[in-house]
Write an enzyme that holds these catalytic residues in place. Sequence first.
Site, PDB file in Angstrom:
ATOM      1  NE  ARG A   1      -3.708   2.068   2.743  1.00 41.04           N
ATOM      2  CZ  ARG A   1      -4.979   2.061   2.340  1.00 41.04           C
ATOM      3  NH1 ARG A   1      -5.447   0.985   1.714  1.00 41.04           N
ATOM      4  NH2 ARG A   1      -5.787   3.077   2.579  1.00 41.04           N
TER       5      ARG A   1
ATOM      6  CG  HIS B   1      -8.104   0.684  -3.688  1.00 37.67           C
ATOM      7  ND1 HIS B   1      -7.443  -0.417  -3.170  1.00 37.67           N
ATOM      8  CD2 HIS B   1      -8.767   1.235  -2.636  1.00 37.67           C
ATOM      9  CE1 HIS B   1      -7.685  -0.509  -1.877  1.00 37.67           C
ATOM     10  NE2 HIS B   1      -8.489   0.480  -1.525  1.00 37.67           N
TER      11      HIS B   1
ATOM     12  CD  GLN C   1     -12.878  -1.259  -1.791  1.00 42.30           C
ATOM     13  OE1 GLN C   1     -12.205  -1.184  -0.768  1.00 42.30           O
ATOM     14  NE2 GLN C   1     -14.126  -1.708  -1.799  1.00 42.30           N
TER      15      GLN C   1
ATOM     16  CG  ASP D   1     -13.156   7.143  -2.647  1.00 42.08           C
ATOM     17  OD1 ASP D   1     -13.306   6.982  -1.420  1.00 42.08           O
ATOM     18  OD2 ASP D   1     -12.052   7.055  -3.221  1.00 42.08           O
TER      19      ASP D   1
ATOM     20  CB  CYS E   1     -13.902   2.051  -1.251  1.00 40.01           C
ATOM     21  SG  CYS E   1     -13.262   3.721  -1.412  1.00 40.01           S
TER      22      CYS E   1
ATOM     23  NE  ARG F   1     -10.026  -4.583  -0.134  1.00 43.84           N
ATOM     24  CZ  ARG F   1      -9.217  -3.586   0.249  1.00 43.84           C
ATOM     25  NH1 ARG F   1      -9.744  -2.425   0.607  1.00 43.84           N
ATOM     26  NH2 ARG F   1      -7.919  -3.743   0.257  1.00 43.84           N
TER      27      ARG F   1
END
Length: 296
Positions: A99, A126, A129, A215, A255, A283
Amino acid sequence: MSFLSVADPGPEGLERLVESSIDLKRDPDRYRGMLAGKTVGLFFEKPSLRTWVSSTAATALLGAHPIPIHQETSGVGTREEPADVARVLDGYLDVLGMRVFEHSLLEELDAHMEAPVVNLLSDWEHPCQAVADLMAIAERRPLPGAVLAYVGDGNNVCHSLLLAGTMAGMEVRVGCPPGYRPQAGVVSRAREWGPVSIFDDPGAAVEGADAVYTDVWTSMGQEEETAERLAAFAGFTVDSALMDRADSEAVFMHCLPAHRGEEVTAEVLESPRSVVFDQAENRLHSFGALLVHLLT
């Protein structure tokens, strides 16, 4: 093969990954201990809740050993060259999840490792996700022919949704202010697989959609732009009036973390149409399925 972009496995590979993710969710005992003896490095350059806990829990469920690696202790790019770190870690790990702030760091380590590298989030995409997001929709309706509307910043989450959605046979629409559109190269690539439309009007993007996604307007590292972004995104809040323009069975997606009153109202986030906590749970299952695909 690494997983730096949700496009890496191709449409058929992505379909299998989503199917495996749903299967793991339904029957985790069938997968329990499957990767015993494997080591999974989890490198975090920026804070995380869902990614950190879900990837660690999924690794443990499969019987592999999760090894946390933090930037302040590893010194990648500061105390030591990324290429050197990559070659060292390659001797220890079977998979490296990362990450990071900059996608280029993922690419540099991947170029010097035999072990697969997994993008747990970068400034470009991402992808893990997006797999969890496709799961959440597929658990409720077939993906081919569905309409996914994304409202807000054309960011990393938007990029992965554009690619994943069209690869899965969905129509993807993006509603965003001028100046905050997704990168043209990502849009062009997504259009190779399916229809993509970009709107300045969020209502036009959402009209008749099967899923409405948003988001945060200001991501980590953009805090100095907060006031400017709040002004630019005025009118792009997903509220009940906007959701009413979607299909009557449409779900709301995010998310997380969410800023209630900014990109989404509390009423929508907490409504029966919201599947945000299913996405969060997914996830774990999607990362577990990805590990199985990479290592077996």
